[in-house]
Write a protein that holds these residues in place. Sequence first.
Motif, mmCIF file in Angstrom:
data_model
loop_
_atom_site.group_PDB
_atom_site.id
_atom_site.type_symbol
_atom_site.label_atom_id
_atom_site.label_comp_id
_atom_site.label_asym_id
_atom_site.label_seq_id
_atom_site.Cartn_x
_atom_site.Cartn_y
_atom_site.Cartn_z
ATOM 1 N N ILE A 179 33.808 50.030 34.057
ATOM 2 C CA ILE A 179 33.390 49.076 35.079
ATOM 3 C C ILE A 179 34.272 47.831 35.044
ATOM 4 O O ILE A 179 34.636 47.290 36.091
ATOM 5 C CB ILE A 179 31.894 48.729 34.914
ATOM 6 C CG1 ILE A 179 31.053 49.938 35.284
ATOM 7 C CG2 ILE A 179 31.510 47.529 35.762
ATOM 8 C CD1 ILE A 179 29.582 49.780 34.996
ATOM 9 N N LEU A 180 34.648 47.378 33.867
ATOM 10 C CA LEU A 180 35.550 46.232 33.772
ATOM 11 C C LEU A 180 36.912 46.548 34.384
ATOM 12 O O LEU A 180 37.517 45.694 35.044
ATOM 13 C CB LEU A 180 35.692 45.784 32.322
ATOM 14 C CG LEU A 180 34.484 45.055 31.742
ATOM 15 C CD1 LEU A 180 34.692 44.781 30.261
ATOM 16 C CD2 LEU A 180 34.229 43.771 32.492
ATOM 17 N N ALA A 181 37.392 47.764 34.187
ATOM 18 C CA ALA A 181 38.662 48.161 34.801
ATOM 19 C C ALA A 181 38.534 48.193 36.322
ATOM 20 O O ALA A 181 39.451 47.777 37.047
ATOM 21 C CB ALA A 181 39.104 49.523 34.275
ATOM 22 N N LEU A 182 37.395 48.659 36.831
ATOM 23 C CA LEU A 182 37.156 48.650 38.275
ATOM 24 C C LEU A 182 37.138 47.226 38.822
ATOM 25 O O LEU A 182 37.731 46.943 39.866
ATOM 26 C CB LEU A 182 35.826 49.309 38.607
ATOM 27 C CG LEU A 182 35.758 50.818 38.579
ATOM 28 C CD1 LEU A 182 34.347 51.267 38.931
ATOM 29 C CD2 LEU A 182 36.739 51.408 39.530
ATOM 30 N N LEU A 183 36.452 46.346 38.129
ATOM 31 C CA LEU A 183 36.388 44.958 38.575
ATOM 32 C C LEU A 183 37.758 44.288 38.518
ATOM 33 O O LEU A 183 38.100 43.496 39.394
ATOM 34 C CB LEU A 183 35.366 44.186 37.746
ATOM 35 C CG LEU A 183 33.908 44.571 37.996
ATOM 36 C CD1 LEU A 183 32.991 43.831 37.027
ATOM 37 C CD2 LEU A 183 33.515 44.302 39.433
ATOM 38 N N ALA A 184 38.546 44.615 37.487
ATOM 39 C CA ALA A 184 39.894 44.062 37.395
ATOM 40 C C ALA A 184 40.762 44.573 38.551
ATOM 41 O O ALA A 184 41.535 43.809 39.142
ATOM 42 C CB ALA A 184 40.522 44.432 36.052
ATOM 43 N N ALA A 185 40.634 45.851 38.893
ATOM 44 C CA ALA A 185 41.408 46.404 40.018
ATOM 45 C C ALA A 185 40.979 45.759 41.327
ATOM 46 O O ALA A 185 41.819 45.423 42.167
ATOM 47 C CB ALA A 185 41.225 47.918 40.081
ATOM 48 N N LEU A 186 39.680 45.552 41.506
ATOM 49 C CA LEU A 186 39.196 44.914 42.719
ATOM 50 C C LEU A 186 39.670 43.466 42.808
ATOM 51 O O LEU A 186 40.085 43.005 43.869
ATOM 52 C CB LEU A 186 37.672 44.980 42.779
ATOM 53 C CG LEU A 186 37.030 44.458 44.050
ATOM 54 C CD1 LEU A 186 37.508 45.255 45.250
ATOM 55 C CD2 LEU A 186 35.520 44.509 43.940
ATOM 56 N N ALA A 187 39.649 42.752 41.674
ATOM 57 C CA ALA A 187 40.137 41.371 41.663
ATOM 58 C C ALA A 187 41.631 41.323 41.981
ATOM 59 O O ALA A 187 42.089 40.438 42.711
ATOM 60 C CB ALA A 187 39.858 40.731 40.310
ATOM 61 N N TYR A 188 42.392 42.273 41.445
ATOM 62 C CA TYR A 188 43.822 42.324 41.739
ATOM 63 C C TYR A 188 44.069 42.561 43.225
ATOM 64 O O TYR A 188 44.913 41.905 43.838
ATOM 65 C CB TYR A 188 44.496 43.411 40.902
ATOM 66 C CG TYR A 188 45.926 43.647 41.315
ATOM 67 C CD1 TYR A 188 46.918 42.747 40.959
ATOM 68 C CD2 TYR A 188 46.274 44.745 42.082
ATOM 69 C CE1 TYR A 188 48.239 42.937 41.359
ATOM 70 C CE2 TYR A 188 47.570 44.954 42.487
ATOM 71 C CZ TYR A 188 48.546 44.051 42.117
ATOM 72 O OH TYR A 188 49.829 44.253 42.516
ATOM 73 N N LEU A 189 43.340 43.516 43.802
ATOM 74 C CA LEU A 189 43.497 43.805 45.228
ATOM 75 C C LEU A 189 43.120 42.597 46.076
ATOM 76 O O LEU A 189 43.753 42.309 47.083
ATOM 77 C CB LEU A 189 42.644 45.010 45.617
ATOM 78 C CG LEU A 189 43.095 46.349 45.055
ATOM 79 C CD1 LEU A 189 42.056 47.418 45.355
ATOM 80 C CD2 LEU A 189 44.445 46.744 45.598
ATOM 81 N N TRP A 190 42.098 41.896 45.665
ATOM 82 C CA TRP A 190 41.652 40.717 46.398
ATOM 83 C C TRP A 190 42.705 39.615 46.338
ATOM 84 O O TRP A 190 43.059 39.003 47.325
ATOM 85 C CB TRP A 190 40.336 40.238 45.814
ATOM 86 C CG TRP A 190 39.590 39.258 46.653
ATOM 87 C CD1 TRP A 190 40.047 38.533 47.715
ATOM 88 C CD2 TRP A 190 38.237 38.905 46.510
ATOM 89 N NE1 TRP A 190 39.062 37.756 48.218
ATOM 90 C CE2 TRP A 190 37.924 37.958 47.490
ATOM 91 C CE3 TRP A 190 37.232 39.291 45.631
ATOM 92 C CZ2 TRP A 190 36.675 37.395 47.621
ATOM 93 C CZ3 TRP A 190 35.988 38.730 45.761
ATOM 94 C CH2 TRP A 190 35.723 37.805 46.753
ATOM 95 N N ARG A 191 43.230 39.374 45.127
ATOM 96 C CA ARG A 191 44.245 38.333 44.958
ATOM 97 C C ARG A 191 45.567 38.696 45.634
ATOM 98 O O ARG A 191 46.284 37.822 46.111
ATOM 99 C CB ARG A 191 44.505 38.061 43.470
ATOM 100 C CG ARG A 191 43.356 37.453 42.738
ATOM 101 C CD ARG A 191 43.184 36.008 43.015
ATOM 102 N NE ARG A 191 44.310 35.265 42.471
ATOM 103 C CZ ARG A 191 44.667 34.076 42.869
ATOM 104 N NH1 ARG A 191 43.985 33.480 43.798
ATOM 105 N NH2 ARG A 191 45.686 33.464 42.345
#
Length: 132
Positions: free
Chosen positions: A101-113
Amino acid sequence: MADNTHYWVLLVYTFVVIALVAGMIGVSHFLGQRHLKRATIEPFESGIVTVGYARFRLPVQFYLIAMFFVIFDLEAAYLYAWATAVHAAGWTGYVVISVFILALLAALAYLWRAGALEWGPKPRALAIVRRR
């Protein structure tokens, strides 16, 4: 040594599936309609008559959102499968899913940024005009 006596079941299953698919295709070929009118050539989508040309270019954001949906939808299915076996997984499974889940959130944050989720036009940088 593995027991090789049950491979015939797989072979029979394969032949049954092939015969079933061939049978369905053959029956639809013989029983299908054979008329060719103007309406049968046109694509028909949910009762809406087509308007315009179908081969226009779409912005890349449409494809990105579709890819994000597929990726995160598959991950949601993985989370559902994990949730059904949470007691059997124990604390080790809990730690593994937390990292996932942390990896998913990191990927989502990267895509957002990175701006991959932006739909509107990009804002123009305001030039600072010096007045003399």
